[in-house]
Design a protein around this motif. Sequence first.
Motif, PDB file in Angstrom:
ATOM      1  N   GLN A 196      -6.423   0.782   9.474  1.00  0.00           N
ATOM      2  CA  GLN A 196      -5.823  -0.360   8.777  1.00  0.00           C
ATOM      3  C   GLN A 196      -5.980  -0.158   7.270  1.00  0.00           C
ATOM      4  O   GLN A 196      -6.904  -0.656   6.649  1.00  0.00           O
ATOM      5  N   GLY A 197      -5.077   0.611   6.715  1.00  0.00           N
ATOM      6  CA  GLY A 197      -5.154   0.940   5.295  1.00  0.00           C
ATOM      7  C   GLY A 197      -4.112   0.196   4.488  1.00  0.00           C
ATOM      8  O   GLY A 197      -2.944   0.125   4.867  1.00  0.00           O
ATOM      9  N   LYS A 198      -4.535  -0.368   3.372  1.00  0.00           N
ATOM     10  CA  LYS A 198      -3.633  -1.076   2.464  1.00  0.00           C
ATOM     11  C   LYS A 198      -3.702  -0.418   1.091  1.00  0.00           C
ATOM     12  O   LYS A 198      -4.717  -0.519   0.390  1.00  0.00           O
ATOM     13  N   THR A 199      -2.640   0.257   0.717  1.00  0.00           N
ATOM     14  CA  THR A 199      -2.591   0.968  -0.566  1.00  0.00           C
ATOM     15  C   THR A 199      -1.900   0.108  -1.613  1.00  0.00           C
ATOM     16  O   THR A 199      -0.807  -0.419  -1.371  1.00  0.00           O
ATOM     17  N   THR A 200      -2.520  -0.036  -2.772  1.00  0.00           N
ATOM     18  CA  THR A 200      -1.965  -0.852  -3.853  1.00  0.00           C
ATOM     19  C   THR A 200      -2.084  -0.117  -5.179  1.00  0.00           C
ATOM     20  O   THR A 200      -2.868   0.832  -5.315  1.00  0.00           O
ATOM     21  N   THR A 201      -1.299  -0.555  -6.143  1.00  0.00           N
ATOM     22  CA  THR A 201      -1.440  -0.046  -7.505  1.00  0.00           C
ATOM     23  C   THR A 201      -2.597  -0.767  -8.182  1.00  0.00           C
ATOM     24  O   THR A 201      -2.974  -1.871  -7.790  1.00  0.00           O
ATOM     25  N   SER A 202      -3.146  -0.133  -9.222  1.00  0.00           N
ATOM     26  CA  SER A 202      -4.308  -0.719  -9.880  1.00  0.00           C
ATOM     27  C   SER A 202      -4.076  -0.879 -11.379  1.00  0.00           C
ATOM     28  O   SER A 202      -2.957  -0.695 -11.873  1.00  0.00           O
ATOM     29  N   ALA A 203      -5.143  -1.198 -12.094  1.00  0.00           N
ATOM     30  CA  ALA A 203      -5.040  -1.550 -13.511  1.00  0.00           C
ATOM     31  C   ALA A 203      -4.428  -0.441 -14.350  1.00  0.00           C
ATOM     32  O   ALA A 203      -3.558  -0.688 -15.201  1.00  0.00           O
ATOM     33  N   GLY A 204      -4.873   0.801 -14.150  1.00  0.00           N
ATOM     34  CA  GLY A 204      -4.359   1.917 -14.938  1.00  0.00           C
ATOM     35  C   GLY A 204      -2.871   2.119 -14.764  1.00  0.00           C
ATOM     36  O   GLY A 204      -2.167   2.516 -15.708  1.00  0.00           O
ATOM     37  N   PHE A 205      -2.378   1.856 -13.578  1.00  0.00           N
ATOM     38  CA  PHE A 205      -0.951   1.980 -13.274  1.00  0.00           C
ATOM     39  C   PHE A 205      -0.134   1.039 -14.160  1.00  0.00           C
ATOM     40  O   PHE A 205       0.831   1.455 -14.819  1.00  0.00           O
ATOM     41  N   TRP A 206      -0.535  -0.227 -14.202  1.00  0.00           N
ATOM     42  CA  TRP A 206       0.229  -1.232 -14.952  1.00  0.00           C
ATOM     43  C   TRP A 206      -0.018  -1.137 -16.454  1.00  0.00           C
ATOM     44  O   TRP A 206       0.862  -1.478 -17.258  1.00  0.00           O
ATOM     45  N   MET A 207      -1.181  -0.664 -16.854  1.00  0.00           N
ATOM     46  CA  MET A 207      -1.427  -0.451 -18.281  1.00  0.00           C
ATOM     47  C   MET A 207      -0.523   0.647 -18.825  1.00  0.00           C
ATOM     48  O   MET A 207      -0.063   0.571 -19.973  1.00  0.00           O
TER      49      MET A 207
END
Length: 225
Positions: A167-178
């Motif tokens: 059950q893996g949930k992959t998301t973008t993080s702070a560095g991505f949006w910065m």
Amino acid sequence: MARVFCIPGIVFLTAALVLSFLTSISLPFLTALDITRTHFGNGVLQEGSQGMIELRFGIWAPCYYDVKEERTCAKAGHGYKVSISNQEKTANVIIGSSWTRGLAIHPVATGAIFIALLLSFSQHTTMTLISSLTAFFAAFLTLIAFAVDIALYAYLKHQVNKLPDVQGKTTTSAGFWMTFVSFILLLLAGCTVCFGRRKDRSSGAASYPASSKSKKNIFSRFLKN
């Protein structure tokens, strides 16, 4: 360059530099500024040796969180790889170094932003033109870095979904949006500096006929006398 355009351009470049610089530091030095992360609800095995509930990808290293939420970061380096197995060890996926090596373009873009910021302080029209072009070049490098981030996120999500009973949930993080915000700020900075230079040229062209006309009036007075 006109002050009304100069100050916003410097502000945009400064903000972009700060965001890009922090993103470039990333993991393992700033553990909250990763590019993408995956949370495993039922846990997985990393390198087949330890349980892991969360995996974070940074510019220079990945970090793992176990069931006790204790963090372990790999040794910092350029172009690392990560191997993930399910709990039963019946399946394994690898995020190869080819997907993380391109992340090193982030500090390159940061260097270009720094040069553009230094040039933006100049009042010379030629230097402001170079500053505008450098800002657009930095935006291009940042766009490439953002594309690399997107590719890593998409590939990580695809690989995790291949693992059975995970059950893996992959998301973008702070560095991505910065990185994305830095790209927008650089476009604004490049346009602002460019508009300021055009305003200066327009003002100079407008003042030239006026000065010529005033000289003509002075000479005409002497001719009348």
